[in-house]
Design a protein around this motif. Structure first.
Motif, short mmCIF file in Angstrom:
data_model
loop_
_atom_site.label_atom_id
_atom_site.label_comp_id
_atom_site.label_asym_id
_atom_site.label_seq_id
_atom_site.Cartn_x
_atom_site.Cartn_y
_atom_site.Cartn_z
N ASP A 1 0.89 -1.30 -0.06
CA ASP A 1 0.02 0.06 -0.09
C ASP A 1 0.85 1.18 -0.03
O ASP A 1 0.55 2.31 -0.68
CB ASP A 1 -1.01 0.13 1.25
CG ASP A 1 -2.28 -0.72 1.10
OD1 ASP A 1 -2.33 -1.44 -0.10
OD2 ASP A 1 -3.23 -0.52 1.88
N ALA A 2 1.92 1.19 0.84
CA ALA A 2 2.67 2.43 0.78
C ALA A 2 3.34 2.67 -0.35
O ALA A 2 3.69 3.87 -0.86
CB ALA A 2 3.74 2.38 2.27
N LEU A 3 3.91 1.65 -1.29
CA LEU A 3 4.46 1.73 -2.42
C LEU A 3 3.58 2.39 -3.51
O LEU A 3 3.80 3.21 -4.38
CB LEU A 3 5.11 0.59 -2.80
CG LEU A 3 6.40 0.00 -2.48
CD1 LEU A 3 6.88 -1.37 -3.12
CD2 LEU A 3 7.40 1.09 -3.60
N LEU A 4 2.34 1.91 -3.19
CA LEU A 4 1.36 2.39 -4.16
C LEU A 4 1.23 3.89 -4.05
O LEU A 4 0.73 4.65 -5.05
CB LEU A 4 -0.03 1.48 -3.90
CG LEU A 4 -0.10 0.24 -4.62
CD1 LEU A 4 -1.27 -0.40 -4.09
CD2 LEU A 4 0.27 -0.01 -5.88
N GLN A 5 1.22 4.27 -2.92
CA GLN A 5 0.93 5.77 -2.72
C GLN A 5 2.17 6.49 -2.95
O GLN A 5 2.09 7.80 -3.56
CB GLN A 5 0.97 6.03 -0.94
CG GLN A 5 -0.35 5.58 -0.36
CD GLN A 5 -1.35 6.58 -0.88
OE1 GLN A 5 -1.54 7.94 -0.70
NE2 GLN A 5 -2.70 6.09 -1.41
N ASP B 1 -4.50 -1.77 -1.75
CA ASP B 1 -5.35 -0.82 -2.31
C ASP B 1 -4.74 0.40 -2.55
O ASP B 1 -3.77 0.96 -1.94
CB ASP B 1 -6.58 -0.46 -1.08
CG ASP B 1 -7.58 0.38 -1.64
OD1 ASP B 1 -7.55 1.53 -1.94
OD2 ASP B 1 -8.69 -0.45 -1.98
N TYR B 2 -4.94 1.08 -3.57
CA TYR B 2 -4.24 2.51 -4.04
C TYR B 2 -4.68 3.58 -3.01
O TYR B 2 -4.06 4.70 -3.12
CB TYR B 2 -4.84 2.86 -5.38
CG TYR B 2 -4.44 2.01 -6.28
CD1 TYR B 2 -3.04 1.88 -7.00
CD2 TYR B 2 -5.19 1.05 -7.06
CE1 TYR B 2 -2.54 0.88 -8.04
CE2 TYR B 2 -4.86 -0.03 -7.83
CZ TYR B 2 -3.82 0.07 -8.44
OH TYR B 2 -3.40 -0.80 -9.38
N LEU C 1 -7.11 -1.26 9.43
CA LEU C 1 -8.52 -1.17 9.43
C LEU C 1 -9.44 -1.83 8.32
O LEU C 1 -10.22 -2.36 8.48
CB LEU C 1 -9.03 0.38 9.56
CG LEU C 1 -10.35 0.52 9.85
CD1 LEU C 1 -10.88 -0.27 11.16
CD2 LEU C 1 -10.53 2.15 10.09
N ARG C 2 -8.75 -1.38 7.18
CA ARG C 2 -9.28 -2.20 5.96
C ARG C 2 -9.42 -3.52 5.86
O ARG C 2 -10.47 -4.29 5.38
CB ARG C 2 -8.95 -1.57 4.68
CG ARG C 2 -9.60 -1.94 3.24
CD ARG C 2 -8.79 -1.40 2.18
NE ARG C 2 -7.56 -2.23 1.79
CZ ARG C 2 -6.53 -1.79 2.04
NH1 ARG C 2 -6.02 -0.26 2.53
NH2 ARG C 2 -5.29 -2.41 1.73
#
Length: 294
Positions: free
Chosen positions: A146-150, A183-184, A194-195
């Motif tokens: 997720d952090a990489l996608l961000q 997730d993006y 949480l997700r």
């Protein structure tokens, strides 16, 4: 620009001692009294708290700029946040000899699996996600992807395509699960966790980072939820409670959400630590009140 292409704003960045002496940036007395050798001939300011990026750069300099930065170190160079600077730097090179504080990998990397970041050779975002997503601990792997996608323009199909080129490598089954769960819109580790909590309870949010408008007016952004039912969940970090202006803004914003028909559940650190059942119960109550089949 230092040799090798890495841009250093000032001497506070890791540097090669012999190069700094030759350039006249420091003298021997300054080198001895103001700086510490993190690795052989690689120096950092004495007493400075090092970031994951600092450690990645220092390790690469130690390799005489020959190694490829990989794993968490590559993620840090690509701009990923939330990386624990206490973790060792990670390099990929044939020789396994290393000093303390560096972890060496010896993977065969294809040419299109590496790139140059600020003059430093590192794995691409896709290869970095491929590596991190296979590591033990599914939740942490999703957090890191997720952090990489961000931080980058990485797209999940790129990682899937890379996985198809490496059949039989360890961790592929977990990687497939991680990519399905990634997730993006995961803007923090706690939002990701949480997700995943909702997902594990059969309530995966259908959207993340939901922009809410009142006509043309942008009311705000909800961390995750089910816009088809107008139910949203906000993770409130410590800044939401300690900053009076932020708290006032949150109260006003929540009133606007309610006027537009939204039902919101707020989750703080205390609930995330040990009260998962309450999070699920409160959210399910709001979903059912909205008519959702949960």
């Amino acid at each position: 620009m230092e040799p090798g292409g890495y841009r250093s704003r000032h001497i506070d960045m890791p540097f090669v001692g012999t190069e700094a002496l030759a350039a006249g940036t420091v003298n021997r007395y300054q080198l001895r009294t103001r700086y510490d050798a993190l690795y052989r001939n690689v120096y950092v300011p004495r007493g400075q708290k090092l970031t994951a990026v600092d450690k990645a750069v220092a390790a690469w300099l130690w390799s005489k700029r020959r190694a490829t930065v990989v794993g968490l170190s590559a993620a840090a160079l690509h701009g990923s946040l939330w990386i624990d600077a206490r973790q060792p730097a990670e390099l990929n090179q044939p020789s396994r000899t290393r000093p303390p504080g560096i972890f060496i990998h010896s993977d065969v990397l294809a040419e299109d699996e590496t790139c140059v970041v600020q003059g430093i050779n590192a794995t691409t975002p896709a290869r970095t996600a491929f590596d991190l997503g296979r590591r033990k601990g599914q939740t942490l792997a999703v957090v890191r992807v997720d952090a990489l996608l961000q931080a980058t323009q990485l797209k999940l199909p790129e990682v899937l395509a890379l996985a198809e080129r490496h059949p039989g490598v360890r961790g592929l089954r977990q990687l497939e699960q991680v990519l399905d769960l990634a997730d993006y819109g995961g803007e923090s580790p706690q939002e990701t966790r949480l997700r995943l909590l909702f997902t594990n309870n059969g309530m995966r949010p259908t959207r993340t980072q939901i922009d809410v408008f009142d006509g043309r007016y942008h009311v705000g952004r909800i961390d995750m939820g089910w816009p088809e039912w107008k139910v949203g969940v906000q993770y409130d970090g410590i800044q939401h409670w300690q900053d009076p202006r932020r708290r006032t803004k949150d109260i006003d914003q929540n009133a606007e959400y309610r006027e537009l028909g939204w039902r919101l559940v707020h989750v703080g650190a205390d609930l995330m630590r040990a009260r998962h059942d309450i999070i699920i119960a409160r959210t399910r109550t709001e979903l059912r009140a909205a008519g959702a089949p949960y």
